[in-house]
Design a protein around this motif. Structure first.
Motif, PDB file in Angstrom:
ATOM      1  N   UNK A   1       0.831  -1.207   0.000  1.00 30.32           N
ATOM      2  CA  UNK A   1       0.000   0.000   0.000  1.00 30.32           C
ATOM      3  C   UNK A   1       0.864   1.254   0.000  1.00 30.32           C
ATOM      4  N   UNK A   2       0.317   2.377  -0.532  1.00 36.51           N
ATOM      5  CA  UNK A   2       0.997   3.658  -0.345  1.00 36.51           C
ATOM      6  C   UNK A   2       1.076   3.980   1.145  1.00 36.51           C
ATOM      7  N   UNK A   3       2.108   4.695   1.550  1.00 37.10           N
ATOM      8  CA  UNK A   3       2.349   4.963   2.959  1.00 37.10           C
ATOM      9  C   UNK A   3       1.167   5.632   3.650  1.00 37.10           C
ATOM     10  N   UNK A   4       0.583   6.640   3.011  1.00 42.64           N
ATOM     11  CA  UNK A   4      -0.445   7.410   3.702  1.00 42.64           C
ATOM     12  C   UNK A   4      -1.787   6.686   3.759  1.00 42.64           C
ATOM     13  N   UNK A   5      -2.020   5.716   2.860  1.00 41.78           N
ATOM     14  CA  UNK A   5      -3.216   4.887   2.998  1.00 41.78           C
ATOM     15  C   UNK A   5      -3.117   4.067   4.280  1.00 41.78           C
ATOM     16  N   UNK A   6      -1.927   3.534   4.554  1.00 39.52           N
ATOM     17  CA  UNK A   6      -1.757   2.727   5.765  1.00 39.52           C
ATOM     18  C   UNK A   6      -1.933   3.560   7.027  1.00 39.52           C
ATOM     19  N   UNK A   7      -1.759   4.876   6.935  1.00 38.16           N
ATOM     20  CA  UNK A   7      -1.939   5.751   8.099  1.00 38.16           C
ATOM     21  C   UNK A   7      -3.381   5.818   8.562  1.00 38.16           C
TER      22      UNK A   7
ATOM     23  N   UNK B   1      -0.420  11.113  -4.978  1.00 41.68           N
ATOM     24  CA  UNK B   1      -0.979   9.983  -4.228  1.00 41.68           C
ATOM     25  C   UNK B   1      -1.612  10.458  -2.917  1.00 41.68           C
ATOM     26  N   UNK B   2      -0.973  11.439  -2.291  1.00 42.68           N
ATOM     27  CA  UNK B   2      -1.497  11.960  -1.034  1.00 42.68           C
ATOM     28  C   UNK B   2      -2.805  12.706  -1.264  1.00 42.68           C
ATOM     29  N   UNK B   3      -2.873  13.502  -2.323  1.00 43.93           N
ATOM     30  CA  UNK B   3      -4.119  14.202  -2.634  1.00 43.93           C
ATOM     31  C   UNK B   3      -5.231  13.215  -2.964  1.00 43.93           C
ATOM     32  N   UNK B   4      -4.896  12.156  -3.675  1.00 43.66           N
ATOM     33  CA  UNK B   4      -5.894  11.124  -3.988  1.00 43.66           C
ATOM     34  C   UNK B   4      -6.347  10.405  -2.723  1.00 43.66           C
TER      35      UNK B   4
ATOM     36  N   UNK C   1      -1.193  14.671 -10.732  1.00 40.98           N
ATOM     37  CA  UNK C   1       0.231  14.974 -10.878  1.00 40.98           C
ATOM     38  C   UNK C   1       0.406  16.323 -11.568  1.00 40.98           C
ATOM     39  N   UNK C   2      -0.364  16.539 -12.632  1.00 37.17           N
ATOM     40  CA  UNK C   2      -0.260  17.807 -13.368  1.00 37.17           C
ATOM     41  C   UNK C   2      -0.651  18.992 -12.492  1.00 37.17           C
ATOM     42  N   UNK C   3      -1.728  18.836 -11.743  1.00 37.61           N
ATOM     43  CA  UNK C   3      -2.157  19.924 -10.863  1.00 37.61           C
ATOM     44  C   UNK C   3      -1.124  20.237  -9.800  1.00 37.61           C
ATOM     45  N   UNK C   4      -0.534  19.195  -9.221  1.00 40.06           N
ATOM     46  CA  UNK C   4       0.494  19.394  -8.203  1.00 40.06           C
ATOM     47  C   UNK C   4       1.696  20.129  -8.775  1.00 40.06           C
TER      48      UNK C   4
END
Length: 464
Positions: free
Chosen positions: A83-89, A303-306, A327-330
């Motif tokens: 998993x992405x790190x922040x999902x696990x948070x 990924x964090x915004x998502x 990604x483009x918006x960031x």
């Protein structure tokens, strides 16, 4: 752009059939990502704000090892969870509660992306021999997008290239420091002062800890049976060796008598390399290293915004096109910030790194204590996407412990706008990050042990 070349996954679980690679890929990624100009600036800050070169390097090493160990423990979670790190948070903060931290994570990515874009833009302008500041900044933003939108595999490939290119370029710069500017002499006659020494430790620790919120994003594709110890060490030593090489160069450059490094970081390094074709090569090295870490920022930021947006909607899967749009918006936002960047770059960057240290040490303490001591590596993965599941919408233990962890650091802060009373009593020494780690862990651990309901074993999506 071939769909087959673009990463299909985003915030969702990586199934066993798609796992690949070896822990050595973590070494090259983090080594290449840390052989870069912003890490050189970070090392120079330790000298600029009072330490001599030798004690600055020792302090930076201590900080990098301490922060790197914490960061690498996050990396070791990747193969286990997929998993992405922040999902696990969400297991510690709740599916919606995690959004509190995620907003700060996005701001962190934007800050690092913008400062890196400023320096890389300078290098690109020198390569192209143009004066318009915006040209290099915009080109670098487009280069970052081109890699980040392809995703995981291309990011790791770039890391391998950056490791080789960076080692050659930084090796030459190191040689020039010792042959042209008496590098041995710069390290002689050290004078120890506790306040700048502790600042050097904080700068090193802060650098490593800020990778924590996204480090597992780049280890989650490793096979689930990958050794956690090997993943830990590959990440730790890749990151620490790369960052320390860069930071040591920065400390030495700032120590050169009548050094103009403060006024023109990129140009100074190019001139040091020998000018002409050698400078051109060094500028390419600078762009390659910054492109690697900026891609990590853009990918991790998207990924964090998502993760934030889907937490309110309960989504577990996001289409590649939407990830590309984020990604483009960031990157658009980071380019705009870079174009409007303050001229007082070094002072603002120091404050930025130390502020991030305050924000992310409590998160690291909570995430690691929960994963390794409370849940003991057992996670209900489907529940991470369900506000009605095991972890709920908001986990009071995680959120409140996090806020207390931030508040506990305030008396120990050493910022230009505010210096805490304890810091004043210590003569300006900043130890806030240590307080943040320890205080948060002491609060969260007994609370979570009493209230959490970890599964008896990890529950994977296919078992739902």
């Amino acid at each position: 752009m071939s769909k087959a070349q673009v990463e299909r996954r985003s915030i969702d679980f990586i199934p066993p059939s798609e796992r690949h690679g070896r822990p050595s890929s973590q070494f090259t990624l983090w080594f290449g990502a840390n052989l870069q100009i912003t890490a050189v600036v970070d090392g120079a800050l330790a000298v600029i704000f009072g330490a001599d070169a030798l004690w600055a390097i020792i302090g930076l090493l201590i900080g990098n090892l301490a922060g790197g160990a914490v960061m690498a423990l996050h990396s070791a979670q990747g193969p286990k969870l997929g998993l992405p790190q922040m999902i696990s948070s969400r297991a510690q903060f709740g599916v919606v509660g995690a959004a509190l931290l995620l907003v700060m994570v996005v701001l962190m990515y934007l800050g690092f992306a913008a400062t890196g874009t400023v320096l890389s833009g300078q290098a690109i302008n020198r390569i192209l021999q143009v004066d318009a500041t915006w040209v290099g900044i915009v080109i670098f933003g487009l280069l970052t997008y081109a890699v980040a939108v392809f995703g995981y595999r291309w990011i790791h490939r770039l890391g391998r290239v950056a490791s080789i290119v960076g080692a050659l370029g930084f090796g030459w710069v190191t040689l020039k420091i010792f042959t042209d500017h008496d590098g041995v002499g710069l390290l002689s006659h050290p004078s120890f002062e506790i306040v700048p020494f502790l600042l050097a430790i904080s700068l090193g620790a802060g650098w490593q800890l800020t990778f924590g919120p996204y480090v597992a994003d780049y280890s989650r594709y490793l096979p689930a049976d990958t050794s956690a110890e090997r993943t830990f060490h590959a990440t730790l030593w890749g990151s620490v060796l790369g960052s320390m090489w860069s930071m040591a160069i920065g400390a030495l450059l700032a120590s050169i008598p009548k050094s103009t490094f403060l006024d023109n970081q990129v140009g100074f390094v190019g001139d040091l390399a020998g000018g002409g074709l050698l400078a051109f090569v060094i500028y390419v090295v600078i762009v390659t290293g910054k492109l690697t870490v900026n891609t990590l920022n853009a990918y991790g930021g998207a990924m964090t915004m998502l993760t934030t947006a889907t937490g309110f909607k309960g989504q577990a899967v996001v289409r590649p096109a939407l990830r590309a749009a984020f990604v483009f918006g960031f990157l658009t936002a980071s380019v705009v910030i870079a174009l409007a960047a303050s001229a007082d770059f070094l002072q603002n960057f120091k404050n930025f790194v130390l502020l991030l240290l305050m924000v992310f040490t409590p998160w690291s303490a909570i995430n690691l204590v929960d994963f390794y001591l409370v849940s003991r590596e057992r996670v209900d993965i489907p529940a991470l996407y369900d506000v009605s599941g095991r972890y709920g919408a908001i986990n009071s233990a995680g959120v409140i412990s996090y806020l207390i962890g931030i508040a506990a650091q305030v008396p120990f802060l050493a910022q230009s706008m505010y210096t805490g009373p304890v810091t004043k009593a210590l003569g300006g020494a900043d130890v806030s990050w240590i307080v943040g780690l320890v205080a948060t862990a002491l609060i969260y651990y007994p609370w979570a042990k009493a209230t959490s309901r970890p599964p008896e074993r990890t529950i994977y999506p296919q078992e739902g």
